[in-house]
Design an enzyme around this catalytic site. Sequence first.
Site, PDB file in Angstrom:
ATOM      1  N   LYS A  79       0.867  -1.176   0.000  1.00 55.27           N
ATOM      2  CA  LYS A  79       0.000   0.000   0.000  1.00 55.27           C
ATOM      3  C   LYS A  79       0.905   1.227   0.000  1.00 55.27           C
ATOM      4  O   LYS A  79       1.950   1.233   0.675  1.00 55.27           O
ATOM      5  CB  LYS A  79      -0.877  -0.032   1.263  1.00 55.27           C
ATOM      6  CG  LYS A  79      -1.937   1.075   1.332  1.00 55.27           C
ATOM      7  CD  LYS A  79      -2.811   0.920   2.580  1.00 55.27           C
ATOM      8  CE  LYS A  79      -3.905   1.973   2.664  1.00 55.27           C
ATOM      9  NZ  LYS A  79      -4.760   1.812   3.862  1.00 55.27           N
ATOM     10  N   SER A 154      -9.703   1.947   2.993  1.00 57.38           N
ATOM     11  CA  SER A 154      -8.810   2.731   2.160  1.00 57.38           C
ATOM     12  C   SER A 154      -7.793   1.887   1.392  1.00 57.38           C
ATOM     13  O   SER A 154      -7.172   2.386   0.471  1.00 57.38           O
ATOM     14  CB  SER A 154      -8.055   3.736   3.022  1.00 57.38           C
ATOM     15  OG  SER A 154      -7.203   3.057   3.943  1.00 57.38           O
ATOM     16  N   SER A 178     -10.054  -0.436   7.100  1.00 56.06           N
ATOM     17  CA  SER A 178      -9.445  -0.239   5.785  1.00 56.06           C
ATOM     18  C   SER A 178      -8.778  -1.454   5.174  1.00 56.06           C
ATOM     19  O   SER A 178      -8.367  -1.419   4.022  1.00 56.06           O
ATOM     20  CB  SER A 178      -8.421   0.905   5.839  1.00 56.06           C
ATOM     21  OG  SER A 178      -9.085   2.140   5.875  1.00 56.06           O
TER      22      SER A 178
END
Lengths: 487, 478, 96
Positions: A79, A154, A178
Amino acid sequence: MTELHHQTLSELRAGLRARRFSSVELTKHYLARIERFDSQLNAFITVTAESAVRAAEAADRELETSNAPALTGIPLVHKDIFCTDGVLTTCGSKMLSNFIAPYDATVVERLARAGVVTLGKANMDEFAMGSSNETSFYGPVKNPWDLKKVPGGSSGGSAAAVAARLTPAATGTDTGGSIRQPAALTGLTGLKPTYGRVSRYGMIAFASSLDQAGTLTLTAEDAALLMSAMAGFDARDSTSVDVPVPDYLSALDQPLSGLKIGLLKEFFEKGLDEQSAKLVREALSLYERLGAKLIEVSLPNLPLSVPTYYVVAPAECSSNLSRFDGVRFGHRCDNPSDLLDLYRRSRGEGFGPEVKRRIMTGTYVLSAGYYDAYYLRAQKVRRLIADDFARAFSNVDVLMGPTSPTPAFDIGAKVDDPITMYLNDIYTIGANLAGLPAMSIPCGFAGELPVGLQIIGPHFSEAKLLNVAHGYQRETQWHRRIPKGFI
Amino acid sequence: MNWETVIGLEIHAQLATKSKIFSSSATAYGAAPNAQANLVDLGYPGVLPVLNREAVRMAVKFGLAVGAGISRRSIFARKNYFYPDLPKGYQISQYEKPIVEKGTLEILLEDGSRKTIGITRAHLEEDAGKSLHEDFQGLSGIDLNRAGTPLLEIVSEPDMRSAKEAVAYMKKIHTLVRYLEICDGNMQEGSFRCDANVSVRPFGQEKFGTRCEIKNLNSFRFIEKAINYELARQIELIEGGGKVRQETRLYDPDKGETRALRSKEEANDYRYFPDPDLLPVALDDAFIESARASLPELPDQKAARYVKEFGLSDYDAGLLTASREMGDYYESVVAKLQGQEKLAANWVMGELSGALNKDGLDITASRINPAQLAGLLARIADETISGKIAKEVFEQMWIEGKDADAIIESKGLKQITDTGAIEKVIDEVMAANPKQLADYRSGKDKLFGFFVGQVMKVTGGKANPAQVNELLKQKLAG
Amino acid sequence: MSLTRHDVENIAMLARLAINEAELPVYVDSLSKILNFVEQLNQAETDNVEPMAHPLADQVQRMRADEVLEQDHHEKYQRNAARVEAGLYLVPKVIE
């Protein structure tokens, strides 16, 4: 031979070790898939093709020796919230669209030491603030199961990339859901470990007392493999906990008979999509058949978790994001007239609307005259919620319920209404407030869209969660399904 | 109207750790710009603070030295504001639960009386960087080497009633932190500085007047001047029908005045909250007791001992214990000079301090070591030389670095104590000055001094003055 | 809790965020909604409840040894800065 990208990380690991294929072949295979498919998904912000191939070559040399580390040659995506030395690290924001991190996050460092080959950096909601991956400066990520739908957020880029088999696994972070919510919305296994289990060093902070790094994988077994490398004490993170890391792999196959599962009463009340509810109940029945006992549990303060979160998280973020001032790194406005102008315009231009909204919410709840009414009260309710969980775990081994109130929704459907968007995290936030480990695993499909089952455990019970998840995945094939366009 | 002054001080002492409070960068002064600012000091995205144990230990030592409670569980909080020398946009400080709780400190006033000043609290925090205002095409340059240096902020009660008291208090804290070896006390380099909260109120009124905070006072002289200027300003303002506005002011040493800061455009709202990156600091008995065991003899204890053991006055004992090094020096001299503690005290405070001041030297860099000074004073004590000659010898020692005996020997400065020799000189002087002798004998007593002078002149000042007096009296009397 | 334009301007100033005129009403609206939403917290009985700043209750701060372990990397670190001269970060003139 099965297509490489149809295999789990564990299977690929075995294949590499048996030299059935090389890390270079594997890496190039995934890079080719990224090249071919990512224009549909927008899951990547950066693809590090060259360095990936170089790392794969080195991995192949390592694999010739007898002591190659556990994950040698396995491709992986981070990420874009994790700092990677010498590589663009944007956190999904214009603010950091020119930021080359000068160091590696602990998670990145540990996985590199374990031998992974980094394919690139995944798209994400800006500064991890979002539940749909629509707040990214780099544009929304599409759900591989239906390109009109959001992948969740997210960690939406990580989830979409794994679900579309553009990488066997990805790292993510979970502040209010997330990892778990995108895992649910894209049919993956998502693990958010106990707060303090994985180092936060080098992970760009959103809300420091809630953030935790974890994994997005196809299976619980894959998560166990990654966690073995990621977890553990880090002296650079004061909130990292110095407790030994158990052998997650050896715990996977323990029988589930006698397991006491707490059914979260509050999670099945209003707001839950009917089909999702049905699939979650079916999953619970399967556990019963495996010998588990279901016990209904009530956490009376849990309905307050979303409002609690939307005080605590913005408060911490308003302070954490003050360092982005256009001076030492990040976006700087053109020709500032004075210091105030430099700050206001650099920040006003560099942050997107959702980030600004949360910074302002946080600034307000901490400001003189409002601190007690909002922040202090939220911290007290946080304690009540944590106490509710602690009480529940005196009776049960794990808690179960849905991960998300609905399957993936349409891109654009909720962007204009922050409250509706925030309520997506209604089932996931509690674990963050209490610092508990939690997973989401696929438990069926509502039409073409995957649905997730959430499993929450007491502090440091990752081994148990992985065992419980693995037991289900031995009996089901949901986690093997691949979205049509990406087979 | 008669106005009463009310002053409280916030002293910032940089703790003398090797590394910063939350990072492992060096704290050394004078490095190239930003060479000692690591990722944590720069507030880079993703980095986290880890607390330096030594900084905590030093804070505890201070707390114990002022008789304060040590918080078993203290909390770091974030103080949020934007400023270019504050890289994270917040300062890690302590707010609700500081590490050092209430304590006290006794100061000695000029009239010899003592006064107890309350210490409200002392807390740990990180220092900010520096803005350099040299012109870079109209811009300021930011050096973050100092960012993250540990600070102990020592907050007093508003107990001081004059600028002199404030200075005495600050000097006492300065002495204390150097005794404890927790701060180098270097005010020029900013290691020890203070903000003063100053207000006035009519005598007899209980309620405090509106205060102004004077920032960044970094010399004892400036503090006194700044406070006195500020007092006069406030009184003039009130007597002229105006009102004191609560504000932050800066002392301008060139102009000798304070002025309001221009940068405070808005009311500060620091939005303190517990720093989620740091956990509560828990101190157990073992930690506190080990800090207590490491405490040196404190200045007040040392001064009391000097009064008791050496028979010094409170004032002298206070001066000699103003620094640990001065006390060490003095005691080294005394160790070699039993029974002459007062003589030693006078010389350390007088000639030695004067010479050090003149050359701008610290006592640890003295050109005359304690053994040498003791050697010189021993020659006064055994009457080999007079006090006056001793001053000459001292000067030579200071320049040449030789021992007193060598100088006395080579210059033939040994005192003449042989009665016969002195009588011989007296006879010569009387013979050479018949008129003065006659005048003296006819009642002009004042001429006695003239004869002493003549005798000393002939002997080059080496004759023992007491013997000269004695013998002259007899001879002149005839 | 309903915020005014002026409230939002003040918050934006405190947070050092330039908000343009067109966006302002949107923030007035959404921030007011968020504050109304979180006011549900008033339903909870929080008397005598210890605030929870941190999810792991029993943990205390670890302390590191006082050691200098850093080298000078300012050139590398300053590559991300927009304006640097003579090793210093440059900003519009700081007025005290």
